[in-house]
Design a protein around this motif. Structure first.
Motif, PDB file in Angstrom:
ATOM      1  N   ILE A   5      52.673  41.630  47.548  1.00  0.00           N
ATOM      2  CA  ILE A   5      52.425  40.848  46.340  1.00  0.00           C
ATOM      3  C   ILE A   5      52.065  41.736  45.153  1.00  0.00           C
ATOM      4  CG2 ILE A   5      50.950  39.077  45.301  1.00  0.00           C
ATOM      5  CD1 ILE A   5      50.575  37.893  48.081  1.00  0.00           C
ATOM      6  N   VAL A   6      51.206  42.708  45.395  1.00  0.00           N
ATOM      7  CA  VAL A   6      50.690  43.547  44.310  1.00  0.00           C
ATOM      8  C   VAL A   6      51.369  44.908  44.363  1.00  0.00           C
ATOM      9  CG1 VAL A   6      48.654  44.510  43.199  1.00  0.00           C
ATOM     10  CG2 VAL A   6      48.460  42.371  44.489  1.00  0.00           C
ATOM     11  N   ASN A   7      52.397  45.064  43.599  1.00  0.00           N
ATOM     12  CA  ASN A   7      53.077  46.358  43.452  1.00  0.00           C
ATOM     13  C   ASN A   7      53.657  46.441  42.050  1.00  0.00           C
ATOM     14  OD1 ASN A   7      55.964  45.378  43.489  1.00  0.00           O
ATOM     15  ND2 ASN A   7      55.326  44.658  45.516  1.00  0.00           N
ATOM     16  N   GLY A   8      54.067  47.640  41.672  1.00  0.00           N
ATOM     17  CA  GLY A   8      54.506  47.853  40.303  1.00  0.00           C
ATOM     18  C   GLY A   8      55.649  46.958  39.870  1.00  0.00           C
ATOM     19  N   MET A  27      46.564  40.903  55.987  1.00  0.00           N
ATOM     20  CA  MET A  27      46.183  40.837  54.577  1.00  0.00           C
ATOM     21  C   MET A  27      46.604  42.104  53.836  1.00  0.00           C
ATOM     22  SD  MET A  27      42.490  38.917  54.291  1.00  0.00           S
ATOM     23  CE  MET A  27      41.610  39.999  55.411  1.00  0.00           C
ATOM     24  N   THR A  28      46.464  43.246  54.488  1.00  0.00           N
ATOM     25  CA  THR A  28      46.840  44.510  53.855  1.00  0.00           C
ATOM     26  C   THR A  28      48.326  44.560  53.568  1.00  0.00           C
ATOM     27  OG1 THR A  28      45.032  45.687  54.950  1.00  0.00           O
ATOM     28  CG2 THR A  28      46.850  47.014  54.113  1.00  0.00           C
ATOM     29  N   SER A  41      43.647  42.855  42.628  1.00  0.00           N
ATOM     30  CA  SER A  41      43.562  43.128  44.060  1.00  0.00           C
ATOM     31  C   SER A  41      42.510  42.248  44.724  1.00  0.00           C
ATOM     32  CB  SER A  41      43.233  44.607  44.281  1.00  0.00           C
ATOM     33  OG  SER A  41      43.203  44.911  45.652  1.00  0.00           O
ATOM     34  N   LYS A  42      41.378  42.063  44.058  1.00  0.00           N
ATOM     35  CA  LYS A  42      40.315  41.229  44.615  1.00  0.00           C
ATOM     36  C   LYS A  42      40.764  39.780  44.777  1.00  0.00           C
ATOM     37  CE  LYS A  42      35.895  39.082  43.576  1.00  0.00           C
ATOM     38  NZ  LYS A  42      34.879  38.792  42.534  1.00  0.00           N
ATOM     39  N   ILE A  43      41.371  39.233  43.733  1.00  0.00           N
ATOM     40  CA  ILE A  43      41.754  37.821  43.771  1.00  0.00           C
ATOM     41  C   ILE A  43      42.833  37.580  44.827  1.00  0.00           C
ATOM     42  CG2 ILE A  43      42.910  35.990  42.449  1.00  0.00           C
ATOM     43  CD1 ILE A  43      41.379  36.973  39.992  1.00  0.00           C
ATOM     44  N   TYR A  82      42.753  33.968  37.909  1.00  0.00           N
ATOM     45  CA  TYR A  82      43.376  33.352  39.088  1.00  0.00           C
ATOM     46  C   TYR A  82      44.464  32.363  38.668  1.00  0.00           C
ATOM     47  CZ  TYR A  82      44.118  30.275  43.044  1.00  0.00           C
ATOM     48  OH  TYR A  82      44.712  29.521  44.020  1.00  0.00           O
ATOM     49  N   GLU A  83      44.199  31.597  37.633  1.00  0.00           N
ATOM     50  CA  GLU A  83      45.189  30.624  37.159  1.00  0.00           C
ATOM     51  C   GLU A  83      46.504  31.312  36.793  1.00  0.00           C
ATOM     52  OE1 GLU A  83      45.827  28.172  33.050  1.00  0.00           O
ATOM     53  OE2 GLU A  83      43.839  28.015  33.972  1.00  0.00           O
ATOM     54  N   ILE A  84      46.416  32.446  36.113  1.00  0.00           N
ATOM     55  CA  ILE A  84      47.625  33.164  35.710  1.00  0.00           C
ATOM     56  C   ILE A  84      48.300  33.814  36.917  1.00  0.00           C
ATOM     57  CG2 ILE A  84      48.510  35.097  34.341  1.00  0.00           C
ATOM     58  CD1 ILE A  84      46.389  34.399  32.249  1.00  0.00           C
ATOM     59  N   LEU A  85      47.512  34.397  37.808  1.00  0.00           N
ATOM     60  CA  LEU A  85      48.098  34.994  39.013  1.00  0.00           C
ATOM     61  C   LEU A  85      48.764  33.930  39.882  1.00  0.00           C
ATOM     62  CD1 LEU A  85      45.400  37.606  40.116  1.00  0.00           C
ATOM     63  CD2 LEU A  85      47.359  37.916  38.598  1.00  0.00           C
ATOM     64  N   LYS A  86      48.145  32.762  39.963  1.00  0.00           N
ATOM     65  CA  LYS A  86      48.698  31.667  40.762  1.00  0.00           C
ATOM     66  C   LYS A  86      50.071  31.251  40.239  1.00  0.00           C
ATOM     67  CE  LYS A  86      47.170  27.523  40.146  1.00  0.00           C
ATOM     68  NZ  LYS A  86      46.293  26.311  40.089  1.00  0.00           N
ATOM     69  N   ASN A  87      50.271  31.383  38.924  1.00  0.00           N
ATOM     70  CA  ASN A  87      51.539  30.981  38.314  1.00  0.00           C
ATOM     71  C   ASN A  87      52.528  32.129  38.173  1.00  0.00           C
ATOM     72  OD1 ASN A  87      50.939  28.192  37.868  1.00  0.00           O
ATOM     73  ND2 ASN A  87      49.559  28.805  36.229  1.00  0.00           N
TER      74      ASN A  87
END
Length: 235
Positions: free
Chosen positions: A83-86, A76-77, A59-61, A139-144
């Motif tokens: 982006i961030v959901n189950g 942003m919310t 969530s922070k990243i 971040y690298e993994i989330l970015k991909n």
């Protein structure tokens, strides 16, 4: 740590896939250990603590990523929720085949009972990576994975844009007492490609394209939705 060669090999294979030279391999064992496996083997740990940490780090990243794109707080919310959901986290987990590296008890049916587990594994893995490698590797993994889905406008299958835009437009209609209803036009070019335009009353909000009518409508809904939650979006 009381693990056999096969179990350790699962962890080493995962680390190689992620291009990680681990400082503490035990963190990754913990990140892949479901409660059912702990109950059977009495290891004394599960992935739940790392899952908690990973949830916060993800969530922070994502929040920081959106912050530097100059979105306002409301935008942003909304985008972070997209982006961030189950479902999105499960998709990323499946892309990395995390369930194949997990330690599950014999009573867990990997085919029918692991949707939530797959989501949890992604979060716990991000927690382990954060502690072992630092935030930049997370971040690298989330970015991909999940950020990539967003940047490629590829959240259609994980975020119900048609429902969200309907809610937004109905709220807008209620607050302004304007009249109208949502409808989608559809066109078929004869080559298996579809075009759909979303109208609310007589106003056009978005036009989408897709290999099916449903995909075209969802793309039109995404474009319309983002006009409400992104700044300075032009069709």
């Amino acid at each position: 740590m009381n693990l056999g060669n096969y179990q350790w090999q699962k962890i080493l294979t995962l680390l190689k896939k992620l291009n990680i030279n681990a400082n503490n391999k035990s963190l990754y064992v913990e990140a892949m250990t479901h409660n059912s496996y702990n109950n059977e083997h009495k290891l004394g740990f599960t992935y739940q603590r790392l899952e908690f940490l990973g949830d916060v780090i993800i969530s922070k990243i994502v929040s920081c990523y959106l912050f530097y794109l100059k979105f306002d707080e409301k935008s942003m919310t909304e985008i972070r929720k997209a982006i961030v959901n189950g479902i999105t986290l499960k998709r990323a987990s499946d892309e990395l085949s995390l369930i194949d590296h997990a330690f599950l008890g014999r009573g867990v049916n990997a085919l029918t009972e692991t949707n939530k587990i797959r989501e949890d594994l992604f979060e716990s893995l991000m927690g382990a990576i954060y502690l072992d490698q630092g935030e930049s590797k997370v971040y690298e993994i989330l970015k991909n994975t999940i950020i990539k889905y967003y940047n490629n406008n590829d959240l259609q299958d994980t975020f119900d844009y048609k429902t969200k835009i309907q809610e937004l437009l109905q709220k807008n209609m209620s607050s302004t007492k304007s009249k109208g209803k949502i409808h989608y036009t559809k066109e078929d070019d004869g080559n298996g490609n579809f075009k759909s335009t979303l109208y609310f009353g007589d106003i056009k909000y978005g036009t989408g394209f897709g290999s099916t009518r449903k995909k075209a409508e969802n793309e039109a809904a995404r474009i319309a939705y983002e006009k409400f939650v992104k700044p300075n979006i032009n069709e």
